[in-house]
Motif scaffolding. Structure first.
Motif, short mmCIF file in Angstrom:
data_model
loop_
_atom_site.label_atom_id
_atom_site.label_comp_id
_atom_site.label_asym_id
_atom_site.label_seq_id
_atom_site.Cartn_x
_atom_site.Cartn_y
_atom_site.Cartn_z
N PRO A 121 86.62 52.53 68.95
CA PRO A 121 86.05 53.46 68.58
C PRO A 121 86.87 54.69 68.38
CG PRO A 121 86.01 53.46 70.92
CD PRO A 121 86.65 51.95 70.64
N GLY A 122 86.22 55.85 67.95
CA GLY A 122 87.01 57.29 67.83
C GLY A 122 87.29 57.71 69.28
N SER A 140 81.15 65.69 66.24
CA SER A 140 82.28 64.98 66.80
C SER A 140 81.95 64.32 68.02
CB SER A 140 83.36 66.03 66.82
OG SER A 140 84.37 65.38 67.14
N VAL A 141 81.37 65.28 68.99
CA VAL A 141 81.08 64.46 70.32
C VAL A 141 80.13 63.56 69.86
CG1 VAL A 141 80.14 64.88 72.35
CG2 VAL A 141 81.45 66.69 71.62
N GLY A 142 79.16 63.85 69.17
CA GLY A 142 77.97 62.56 68.74
C GLY A 142 78.60 61.30 68.03
N MET A 143 79.53 61.62 67.34
CA MET A 143 80.14 60.38 66.57
C MET A 143 81.10 59.50 67.76
SD MET A 143 81.42 60.99 62.92
CE MET A 143 82.35 59.41 63.00
N THR A 144 81.72 60.30 68.47
CA THR A 144 82.70 59.66 69.61
C THR A 144 81.65 58.77 70.51
OG1 THR A 144 84.30 61.40 69.21
CG2 THR A 144 84.28 60.08 71.48
N ILE A 274 88.64 63.40 60.68
CA ILE A 274 89.42 63.20 61.80
C ILE A 274 88.78 62.09 62.60
CG2 ILE A 274 90.00 64.66 63.84
CD1 ILE A 274 90.02 67.03 62.17
N GLU A 275 87.47 62.12 62.71
CA GLU A 275 86.71 61.01 63.47
C GLU A 275 87.23 59.61 63.16
OE1 GLU A 275 84.95 60.84 66.25
OE2 GLU A 275 85.05 62.93 66.83
N VAL A 276 87.26 59.45 61.72
CA VAL A 276 87.49 58.24 61.31
C VAL A 276 88.94 57.80 61.30
CG1 VAL A 276 87.59 56.52 59.26
CG2 VAL A 276 85.56 57.96 59.89
#
Length: 339
Positions: A121-122, A140-144, A274-276
């Motif tokens: 994961p991220g 960002s926090v949601g994606m992580t 950045i997340e990806v």
């Protein structure tokens, strides 16, 4: 307080320089950052809680202090963005990893390590970068969080599929507990304090020093990884560095493209890029060093550790690049006003 705020601004302006400097010094003097890896206690889910865990918690707390209810309202209005982010996370990076193993003719052990990084994961470091470059921190926090919660299922399935039958056993409960302890809880506490005290001037003054705290924390995390794994970085040749650079760089590029294609705003395009591009290579390193699957393939752990360090360094460079674009726009706007 003013001195601390100036120091914080300096650290956030020169994040890449600070992180790279700590990385170089630690590589030369590994014992300097050995304290980061000290185990403090073991929680009820058998996770080792180290000094690094505390540092990551402090970083997450600093970001929680910036979040408001408006951030989450906006996020709730477009849950589709989180879905796009999760799909991009588990589609782009595993695919790039597989392609690179074929194109570069990577040895099996190194290929397995790169695929493992791609299927993780991220990382929490991506939240820091979004924070520093004017990205969408709530997004960002949601994606992580979503990618991490999916990882007990997605990571072993993808690695098994892409690595020709390799199997990795990941216990879901310890991972869930870990993400709650080091990410969700500190962010929630920071958010709550901001909600209760955000309008007080003294609290606002404290908020201004938090970017510097996040930068120092990130530098310590990178130093800790180099302290434990740095001596092995150059034992497998330049191909490891080539693979890591291409994997990470293409992740940033294709992540940004995914945001552009789905109509995201500038802040979210930066965030998804950045997340990806930045994976939880720390998790990959841990799996590669503690899982029986990799016992006979030490090179797998090495490429994971190199990824962990480089993703953090390149992330700071990306954040600095995006931040510099904003500064140029601000200067151009100011010039137009005075003209």
């Amino acid at each position: 307080m003013k001195t601390l705020q100036k120091l914080s601004k300096f650290l956030s302006d020169y994040t890449a320089v600070v992180v790279i400097a700590i990385a170089v010094v630690t590589f030369l003097v590994p014992g300097l950052m050995g304290w980061v890896n000290i185990s403090l206690f073991t929680d009820f889910a058998t996770n080792k809680f180290t000094s690094q865990s505390v540092i990551i918690g402090i970083i997450m707390f600093s970001m929680g202090l910036t979040l408001t209810t408006d951030d989450f309202k906006i996020l709730a209005q477009r849950p589709f963005d989180i879905c796009i982010g999760a799909i991009a996370q588990y589609l782009i990076m595993p695919a790039i990893a597989l392609c690179l193993t074929k194109l570069l003719h990577l040895p099996d052990a190194i290929a397995l390590g790169l695929i493992l990084v791609g299927c993780c994961p991220g990382g929490v470091s991506s939240n820091i970068m979004s924070y520093l470059c004017g990205g969408d921190v709530a997004f960002s926090v949601g994606m992580t969080t979503v990618s991490t919660l999916l990882s007990p299922l997605m990571t072993p399935l993808l690695v098994s599929f892409l690595a020709s039958g390799a199997t990795i056993s990941i216990k879901a409960m310890p991972m869930f507990v870990s993400i709650i302890e080091t990410v969700i809880l500190p962010i929630a506490i920071g958010f709550l304090l901001n909600y209760l005290l955000g309008k007080k001037k003294a609290f606002q003054e404290v908020q201004k020093i938090m970017p510097g705290v996040a930068v120092l924390g990130l530098a310590c995390v990178v130093g800790g990884v180099i302290s434990s794994q740095g001596s092995k970085f150059f034992t497998s040749g330049a191909v490891i560095f080539v693979a890591v650079l291409l994997h990470n760089g293409l992740g940033y590029l294709l992540g940004y493209c995914a945001g552009k294609l789905t109509g995201m705003n500038t802040a979210k395009k930066r965030t998804i890029s950045i997340e990806v591009g930045m994976q939880n290579a720390g998790l990959a390193t841990n799996l590669a060093t503690t899982t029986a699957q990799f016992a006979s393939s030490p090179e797998s752990a090495i490429i994971c550790a190199v990824s962990c360090v480089w993703h953090s360094i390149s992330g700071t460079l990306m954040a600095g690049f995006f931040a510099s674009l904003d500064k140029r726009k601000e200067k151009a706007a100011a010039a137009e006003e005075t003209a």
